[in-house]
Motif scaffolding. Structure first.
Motif, PDB file in Angstrom:
ATOM      1  N   GLY A  44       0.803  -1.224   0.000  1.00  7.79           N
ATOM      2  CA  GLY A  44       0.000   0.000   0.000  1.00  7.79           C
ATOM      3  C   GLY A  44       0.829   1.265   0.000  1.00  7.79           C
ATOM      4  N   SER A  45       2.007   1.239   0.635  1.00 14.00           N
ATOM      5  CA  SER A  45       2.832   2.443   0.735  1.00 14.00           C
ATOM      6  C   SER A  45       3.825   2.580  -0.412  1.00 14.00           C
ATOM      7  CB  SER A  45       3.592   2.447   2.066  1.00 14.00           C
ATOM      8  OG  SER A  45       4.487   1.345   2.144  1.00 14.00           O
ATOM      9  N   ALA A  46       3.816   1.647  -1.358  1.00 14.39           N
ATOM     10  CA  ALA A  46       4.751   1.708  -2.483  1.00 14.39           C
ATOM     11  C   ALA A  46       4.418   2.870  -3.414  1.00 14.39           C
ATOM     12  CB  ALA A  46       4.722   0.387  -3.256  1.00 14.39           C
ATOM     13  N   ALA A  47       5.380   3.235  -4.258  1.00 15.12           N
ATOM     14  CA  ALA A  47       5.196   4.350  -5.200  1.00 15.12           C
ATOM     15  C   ALA A  47       4.083   4.037  -6.193  1.00 15.12           C
ATOM     16  CB  ALA A  47       6.498   4.619  -5.941  1.00 15.12           C
ATOM     17  N   LYS A  48       3.324   5.052  -6.559  1.00 14.92           N
ATOM     18  CA  LYS A  48       2.252   4.931  -7.548  1.00 14.92           C
ATOM     19  C   LYS A  48       2.543   5.870  -8.723  1.00 14.92           C
ATOM     20  CE  LYS A  48      -0.050   2.299  -4.624  1.00 14.92           C
ATOM     21  NZ  LYS A  48       0.887   2.362  -3.478  1.00 14.92           N
ATOM     22  N   ILE A  49       1.949   5.582  -9.880  1.00 16.64           N
ATOM     23  CA  ILE A  49       2.171   6.415 -11.069  1.00 16.64           C
ATOM     24  C   ILE A  49       1.506   7.771 -10.885  1.00 16.64           C
ATOM     25  CG2 ILE A  49       1.778   6.606 -13.550  1.00 16.64           C
ATOM     26  CD1 ILE A  49       1.781   3.492 -13.554  1.00 16.64           C
ATOM     27  N   LEU A  50       0.201   7.787 -10.720  1.00 12.49           N
ATOM     28  CA  LEU A  50      -0.564   8.990 -10.379  1.00 12.49           C
ATOM     29  C   LEU A  50      -0.203  10.204 -11.232  1.00 12.49           C
ATOM     30  CD1 LEU A  50      -0.914   8.857  -6.499  1.00 12.49           C
ATOM     31  CD2 LEU A  50      -2.713   8.670  -8.213  1.00 12.49           C
ATOM     32  N   GLY A  51      -0.493  10.110 -12.506  1.00  7.41           N
ATOM     33  CA  GLY A  51      -0.240  11.223 -13.389  1.00  7.41           C
ATOM     34  C   GLY A  51      -0.292  10.762 -14.828  1.00  7.41           C
ATOM     35  N   ASP A  52       0.008  11.654 -15.718  1.00  2.55           N
ATOM     36  CA  ASP A  52       0.065  11.318 -17.136  1.00  2.55           C
ATOM     37  C   ASP A  52       1.383  10.615 -17.419  1.00  2.55           C
ATOM     38  OD1 ASP A  52       0.023  11.130 -19.860  1.00  2.55           O
ATOM     39  OD2 ASP A  52      -0.566  13.209 -20.208  1.00  2.55           O
ATOM     40  N   PRO A  53       1.358   9.328 -17.814  1.00  2.00           N
ATOM     41  CA  PRO A  53       2.616   8.633 -18.097  1.00  2.00           C
ATOM     42  C   PRO A  53       3.365   9.173 -19.309  1.00  2.00           C
ATOM     43  CG  PRO A  53       0.850   7.074 -17.661  1.00  2.00           C
ATOM     44  CD  PRO A  53       0.209   8.418 -17.846  1.00  2.00           C
ATOM     45  N   TYR A  54       2.722  10.059 -20.094  1.00  2.00           N
ATOM     46  CA  TYR A  54       3.422  10.669 -21.219  1.00  2.00           C
ATOM     47  C   TYR A  54       4.601  11.482 -20.675  1.00  2.00           C
ATOM     48  CZ  TYR A  54       4.082  12.744 -25.804  1.00  2.00           C
ATOM     49  OH  TYR A  54       4.602  13.116 -27.017  1.00  2.00           O
ATOM     50  N   PRO A  55       5.800  11.348 -21.244  1.00  2.00           N
ATOM     51  CA  PRO A  55       7.001  11.967 -20.673  1.00  2.00           C
ATOM     52  C   PRO A  55       6.875  13.471 -20.477  1.00  2.00           C
ATOM     53  CG  PRO A  55       7.597  10.389 -22.380  1.00  2.00           C
ATOM     54  CD  PRO A  55       6.105  10.530 -22.436  1.00  2.00           C
ATOM     55  N   LEU A  56       7.554  13.957 -19.447  1.00  2.00           N
ATOM     56  CA  LEU A  56       7.594  15.385 -19.169  1.00  2.00           C
ATOM     57  C   LEU A  56       8.354  16.150 -20.252  1.00  2.00           C
ATOM     58  CD1 LEU A  56       8.307  15.388 -15.336  1.00  2.00           C
ATOM     59  CD2 LEU A  56       6.401  16.542 -16.453  1.00  2.00           C
ATOM     60  N   GLY A  57       9.255  15.492 -20.929  1.00  2.00           N
ATOM     61  CA  GLY A  57      10.025  16.162 -21.968  1.00  2.00           C
ATOM     62  C   GLY A  57      11.441  16.440 -21.522  1.00  2.00           C
ATOM     63  N   GLY A  58      12.064  17.396 -22.143  1.00  2.00           N
ATOM     64  CA  GLY A  58      13.469  17.679 -21.891  1.00  2.00           C
ATOM     65  C   GLY A  58      13.719  18.434 -20.607  1.00  2.00           C
ATOM     66  N   LEU A  96       7.980  15.614  -6.672  1.00  2.00           N
ATOM     67  CA  LEU A  96       8.629  16.500  -7.626  1.00  2.00           C
ATOM     68  C   LEU A  96       9.160  15.652  -8.773  1.00  2.00           C
ATOM     69  CD1 LEU A  96       9.826  19.265  -8.482  1.00  2.00           C
ATOM     70  CD2 LEU A  96      11.854  18.675  -7.143  1.00  2.00           C
ATOM     71  N   GLY A  97       8.778  16.011  -9.995  1.00  2.00           N
ATOM     72  CA  GLY A  97       9.236  15.291 -11.171  1.00  2.00           C
ATOM     73  C   GLY A  97      10.039  16.198 -12.091  1.00  2.00           C
ATOM     74  N   LYS A  98      11.012  15.610 -12.804  1.00  2.00           N
ATOM     75  CA  LYS A  98      11.870  16.389 -13.700  1.00  2.00           C
ATOM     76  C   LYS A  98      12.159  15.580 -14.948  1.00  2.00           C
ATOM     77  CE  LYS A  98      14.567  19.929 -14.731  1.00  2.00           C
ATOM     78  NZ  LYS A  98      14.691  19.576 -16.157  1.00  2.00           N
ATOM     79  N   GLY A  99      11.901  16.175 -16.112  1.00  2.00           N
ATOM     80  CA  GLY A  99      12.295  15.546 -17.357  1.00  2.00           C
ATOM     81  C   GLY A  99      13.795  15.658 -17.542  1.00  2.00           C
ATOM     82  N   LEU A 100      14.470  14.513 -17.736  1.00  2.00           N
ATOM     83  CA  LEU A 100      15.922  14.531 -17.886  1.00  2.00           C
ATOM     84  C   LEU A 100      16.338  14.731 -19.333  1.00  2.00           C
ATOM     85  CD1 LEU A 100      17.097  11.691 -15.483  1.00  2.00           C
ATOM     86  CD2 LEU A 100      16.983  14.140 -15.058  1.00  2.00           C
TER      87      LEU A 100
END
Length: 244
Positions: A44-58, A96-100
């Motif tokens: 239950g406490s594991a990471a979840k996707i929760l968002g648009d799986p389409y890449p954030l980009g550059g 916090l997410g960051k496109g690499l």
């Protein structure tokens, strides 16, 4: 746009201030009870996707979000010495997410200090969008993640896993689904005030396949995501986020 930023920050602050994660852990847990507890709290406490799986980009792609998860814990009341808590465990995490680079993203998440509860949760993810259909709004991505949780200083949990994700992107809406493998390890504290039946600190390891599905709705640069993860028990999650 400035008004939208202010509203989003206010909403995050308000929800964090209202967050609560209350559950009583039973004592005198046998090995079988510990495994079942790990199925509930570990998965239950594991990471979840929760968002648009389409890449954030550059390098310009950034995402912030506030997620909440609801874990059914009624079975804990029947284990060991039992408890009177038959509800669900809910808690919040900031992410916090960051496109690499183009189609590779990284994410980190953690329990906000404002929550001030007896559960801490943290972890990270790396996601690779490896295929996008040229004539249909369908894409596929792979996700690897690792995380940890501490509950009342009585159970320490670590999780690792991977997911394969299929996404159907429509205007302002993305539907995603997939399958993956998860492994959870839990350390149950013994001794005075501990929760094991033997009185010793004990560790358990479990793993299983799981499935999931979710929806992501965009509102300008903000989004709302809802997800259901099917482990031994189903876990329900939601997230409010903003992409820059």
């Amino acid at each position: 746009m400035k008004l939208g930023h202010r509203f989003f920050i206010f909403l995050i602050t308000f929800i964090c201030a209202q967050a609560h994660a209350m559950t009583d852990l039973p004592r005198n847990l046998s090995t079988r009870d510990q495994v079942r507890t790990l199925e509930i709290l570990g998965y239950g406490s594991a990471a979840k996707i929760l968002g648009d799986p389409y890449p954030l980009g550059g390098y310009s792609g950034v995402e912030i979000g506030l997620a909440t998860q609801f874990i059914p814990v009624s079975d804990l009341a029947t284990m060991g010495s039992g408890t009177e808590d038959k509800g669900e465990l809910s808690y919040y995490t900031l992410s916090l997410g960051k496109g690499l680079y183009y189609n590779i993203d990284t994410f980190v998440y953690f329990s906000p200090s404002l929550q001030n509860e007896e559960m801490q949760n943290f972890g990270g993810q790396i996601r690779w969008g490896f295929y996008e259909a040229p004539f249909f709004p369908i894409s596929f991505s792979a996700l690897m993640y690792a995380g940890g949780a501490n509950i009342q200083n009585l159970v320490n949990i670590s999780t690792v896993g991977w997911d394969l994700i299929g996404t159907v992107n429509m205007e302002n809406v993305a539907l995603y689904f997939g399958w993956g493998r998860i492994r959870a390890q839990g350390t149950f504290i013994g001794g005075t005030g501990g929760i094991t039946a033997s009185g010793n600190t004990e560790s358990q390891n479990i793993s299983e396949d799981h499935t999931f599905f979710g929806v992501n709705v965009e509102i300008s640069k903000a989004f709302i995501a809802l997800e259901v993860d099917r482990y031994t028990d189903s876990v329900y999650s939601g997230k409010l986020g903003y992409r820059f």
